[in-house]
Design a protein around this motif. Sequence first.
Motif, PDB file in Angstrom:
ATOM      1  N   GLY A 162      33.175  64.339   5.938  1.00  0.00           N
ATOM      2  CA  GLY A 162      33.108  65.610   5.206  1.00  0.00           C
ATOM      3  C   GLY A 162      32.451  66.729   5.977  1.00  0.00           C
ATOM      4  O   GLY A 162      31.766  67.574   5.379  1.00  0.00           O
ATOM      5  N   ILE A 163      32.636  66.764   7.293  1.00  0.00           N
ATOM      6  CA  ILE A 163      32.056  67.822   8.122  1.00  0.00           C
ATOM      7  C   ILE A 163      33.186  68.704   8.660  1.00  0.00           C
ATOM      8  O   ILE A 163      34.143  68.201   9.267  1.00  0.00           O
ATOM      9  N   TYR A 164      33.054  70.021   8.436  1.00  0.00           N
ATOM     10  CA  TYR A 164      34.136  70.943   8.787  1.00  0.00           C
ATOM     11  C   TYR A 164      33.582  72.150   9.541  1.00  0.00           C
ATOM     12  O   TYR A 164      32.483  72.628   9.252  1.00  0.00           O
ATOM     13  N   ASN A 165      34.371  72.617  10.501  1.00  0.00           N
ATOM     14  CA  ASN A 165      34.021  73.850  11.187  1.00  0.00           C
ATOM     15  C   ASN A 165      34.123  75.022  10.221  1.00  0.00           C
ATOM     16  O   ASN A 165      34.991  75.047   9.340  1.00  0.00           O
ATOM     17  N   GLU A 166      33.261  75.979  10.419  1.00  0.00           N
ATOM     18  CA  GLU A 166      33.220  77.143   9.538  1.00  0.00           C
ATOM     19  C   GLU A 166      34.567  77.849   9.465  1.00  0.00           C
ATOM     20  O   GLU A 166      34.951  78.388   8.421  1.00  0.00           O
ATOM     21  N   SER A 167      35.325  77.798  10.558  1.00  0.00           N
ATOM     22  CA  SER A 167      36.589  78.529  10.627  1.00  0.00           C
ATOM     23  C   SER A 167      37.624  78.029   9.635  1.00  0.00           C
ATOM     24  O   SER A 167      38.497  78.794   9.213  1.00  0.00           O
ATOM     25  N   VAL A 168      37.574  76.759   9.235  1.00  0.00           N
ATOM     26  CA  VAL A 168      38.568  76.221   8.306  1.00  0.00           C
ATOM     27  C   VAL A 168      38.167  76.420   6.853  1.00  0.00           C
ATOM     28  O   VAL A 168      38.934  76.096   5.939  1.00  0.00           O
ATOM     29  N   LEU A 169      36.969  76.959   6.617  1.00  0.00           N
ATOM     30  CA  LEU A 169      36.457  77.098   5.258  1.00  0.00           C
ATOM     31  C   LEU A 169      36.669  78.488   4.667  1.00  0.00           C
ATOM     32  O   LEU A 169      36.162  78.792   3.591  1.00  0.00           O
ATOM     33  N   SER A 170      37.443  79.316   5.352  1.00  0.00           N
ATOM     34  CA  SER A 170      37.654  80.695   4.884  1.00  0.00           C
ATOM     35  C   SER A 170      38.273  80.798   3.496  1.00  0.00           C
ATOM     36  O   SER A 170      37.998  81.780   2.782  1.00  0.00           O
ATOM     37  N   PRO A 171      39.105  79.825   3.045  1.00  0.00           N
ATOM     38  CA  PRO A 171      39.640  79.949   1.677  1.00  0.00           C
ATOM     39  C   PRO A 171      38.593  79.795   0.579  1.00  0.00           C
ATOM     40  O   PRO A 171      38.868  80.109  -0.580  1.00  0.00           O
ATOM     41  N   LEU A 172      37.403  79.314   0.921  1.00  0.00           N
ATOM     42  CA  LEU A 172      36.368  79.115  -0.091  1.00  0.00           C
ATOM     43  C   LEU A 172      35.518  80.376  -0.250  1.00  0.00           C
ATOM     44  O   LEU A 172      35.295  81.111   0.702  1.00  0.00           O
ATOM     45  N   SER A 173      35.047  80.584  -1.464  1.00  0.00           N
ATOM     46  CA  SER A 173      34.149  81.714  -1.727  1.00  0.00           C
ATOM     47  C   SER A 173      32.743  81.378  -1.229  1.00  0.00           C
ATOM     48  O   SER A 173      32.412  80.213  -0.973  1.00  0.00           O
ATOM     49  N   LYS A 174      31.908  82.399  -1.121  1.00  0.00           N
ATOM     50  CA  LYS A 174      30.516  82.185  -0.728  1.00  0.00           C
ATOM     51  C   LYS A 174      29.803  81.284  -1.728  1.00  0.00           C
ATOM     52  O   LYS A 174      28.967  80.443  -1.363  1.00  0.00           O
ATOM     53  N   GLU A 175      30.147  81.457  -3.005  1.00  0.00           N
ATOM     54  CA  GLU A 175      29.530  80.643  -4.055  1.00  0.00           C
ATOM     55  C   GLU A 175      29.927  79.168  -3.898  1.00  0.00           C
ATOM     56  O   GLU A 175      29.092  78.276  -4.080  1.00  0.00           O
ATOM     57  N   GLN A 176      31.194  78.923  -3.584  1.00  0.00           N
ATOM     58  CA  GLN A 176      31.656  77.548  -3.396  1.00  0.00           C
ATOM     59  C   GLN A 176      31.002  76.910  -2.183  1.00  0.00           C
ATOM     60  O   GLN A 176      30.627  75.730  -2.223  1.00  0.00           O
ATOM     61  N   LEU A 177      30.877  77.668  -1.109  1.00  0.00           N
ATOM     62  CA  LEU A 177      30.204  77.147   0.080  1.00  0.00           C
ATOM     63  C   LEU A 177      28.767  76.755  -0.240  1.00  0.00           C
ATOM     64  O   LEU A 177      28.288  75.690   0.172  1.00  0.00           O
ATOM     65  N   SER A 178      28.076  77.607  -0.957  1.00  0.00           N
ATOM     66  CA  SER A 178      26.682  77.347  -1.300  1.00  0.00           C
ATOM     67  C   SER A 178      26.547  76.163  -2.261  1.00  0.00           C
ATOM     68  O   SER A 178      25.629  75.350  -2.134  1.00  0.00           O
ATOM     69  N   GLN A 179      27.466  76.071  -3.209  1.00  0.00           N
ATOM     70  CA  GLN A 179      27.388  75.039  -4.233  1.00  0.00           C
ATOM     71  C   GLN A 179      27.743  73.656  -3.708  1.00  0.00           C
ATOM     72  O   GLN A 179      27.115  72.659  -4.082  1.00  0.00           O
ATOM     73  N   TYR A 180      28.719  73.590  -2.807  1.00  0.00           N
ATOM     74  CA  TYR A 180      29.286  72.292  -2.464  1.00  0.00           C
ATOM     75  C   TYR A 180      29.112  71.867  -1.009  1.00  0.00           C
ATOM     76  O   TYR A 180      29.506  70.756  -0.644  1.00  0.00           O
ATOM     77  N   PHE A 181      28.522  72.717  -0.171  1.00  0.00           N
ATOM     78  CA  PHE A 181      28.382  72.394   1.251  1.00  0.00           C
ATOM     79  C   PHE A 181      26.966  72.669   1.741  1.00  0.00           C
ATOM     80  O   PHE A 181      26.281  73.575   1.253  1.00  0.00           O
ATOM     81  N   LEU A 182      26.550  71.886   2.733  1.00  0.00           N
ATOM     82  CA  LEU A 182      25.296  72.103   3.432  1.00  0.00           C
ATOM     83  C   LEU A 182      25.606  72.754   4.777  1.00  0.00           C
ATOM     84  O   LEU A 182      26.439  72.254   5.537  1.00  0.00           O
ATOM     85  N   LYS A 183      24.929  73.845   5.078  1.00  0.00           N
ATOM     86  CA  LYS A 183      25.181  74.558   6.318  1.00  0.00           C
ATOM     87  C   LYS A 183      24.451  73.892   7.469  1.00  0.00           C
ATOM     88  O   LYS A 183      23.259  73.599   7.389  1.00  0.00           O
ATOM     89  N   GLY A 184      25.196  73.658   8.558  1.00  0.00           N
ATOM     90  CA  GLY A 184      24.597  73.014   9.719  1.00  0.00           C
ATOM     91  C   GLY A 184      23.646  73.945  10.454  1.00  0.00           C
ATOM     92  O   GLY A 184      23.848  75.165  10.486  1.00  0.00           O
ATOM     93  N   THR A 185      22.614  73.353  11.048  1.00  0.00           N
ATOM     94  CA  THR A 185      21.656  74.122  11.845  1.00  0.00           C
ATOM     95  C   THR A 185      21.495  73.446  13.207  1.00  0.00           C
ATOM     96  O   THR A 185      21.901  72.290  13.404  1.00  0.00           O
ATOM     97  N   GLY A 186      20.899  74.173  14.141  1.00  0.00           N
ATOM     98  CA  GLY A 186      20.661  73.601  15.459  1.00  0.00           C
ATOM     99  C   GLY A 186      21.945  73.232  16.153  1.00  0.00           C
ATOM    100  O   GLY A 186      22.868  74.045  16.258  1.00  0.00           O
TER     101      GLY A 186
END
Length: 280
Positions: A162-186
């Motif tokens: 369940g790990i995806y590059n940011e570029s493929v997630l453009s169809p999702l809203s900011k709210e969906q990204l925040s609700q259902y995904f963890l943003k990678g760091t480092g």
Amino acid sequence: MDATQFNGIEMSDAEFEKIQKLVYDYLGIHLKDTKKLMIRNRLIKRLRQLKLEDYNDYLEYLAVKDDGNEFQEFINAVTTNKTDFFREYKQFEILRGEILPEFEKIKNQKNIRIWSAGCSTGEEPYSIAITLDEFFKNKPVWDFRILATDINSQVLEHSQNGIYNESVLSPLSKEQLSQYFLKGTGENEGTYKVKEILKNKIIFKQLNLFLPEFPIKGNIDIIFCRNVAIYFDKIKKQELFAKYYQLLRSGGYLFIGHSESLTGINNNFVFLKNNIYKKV
């Protein structure tokens, strides 16, 4: 000179015909003659890995020496995977705006069972899960589960991670990204990982769609099989959609790809719109 003679081991027409037959017999996929160069380029890595001289040696290896691991490598090499989050978005609008409200009104049991057949790298089942979770967010009595299957072990591993590059997630809203995904760091910056709240709704399984019997119980509410049957001939399509019809409950729905049709394949389903069919 045949283009498949360049840059490595040649593939003869006879060898390709044997590969076509093996793929058709096991996977139901009809490899067109125009796919010869693509298949050669994908399989040549396996020949080099195994130190084999030609494709006949490789086919013999699969038939005689393989313990099953190499055949899975073969399957991974010959299958094609292309998908996106919320692909064919209109279908998701209909799911959210028409089908789920209908289920909410008529289903006595407050559960929904969905099968994503040919789930590829997971964008489809996660899109389905987001749609249902948003719809039933304030209705805790409802439960949903999604079975996501594919024959390709590599894409299933990708789905489960369940790990995806940011570029493929453009169809999702900011709210969906925040609700259902963890943003990678480092070192994981630029990627997002699906949260467990979503993963827990999905079971990923490897499955060949042309097993004599599916290890799946019936009464499925919705089957997604989009842009999968385009690789099958008419006989295999008829066989597959007859199985789907048996597995769906009465009133259940079948979603297929925008370029696909059940005309001349299965007359039992009723066409609704946007390549969505219903079992009545």
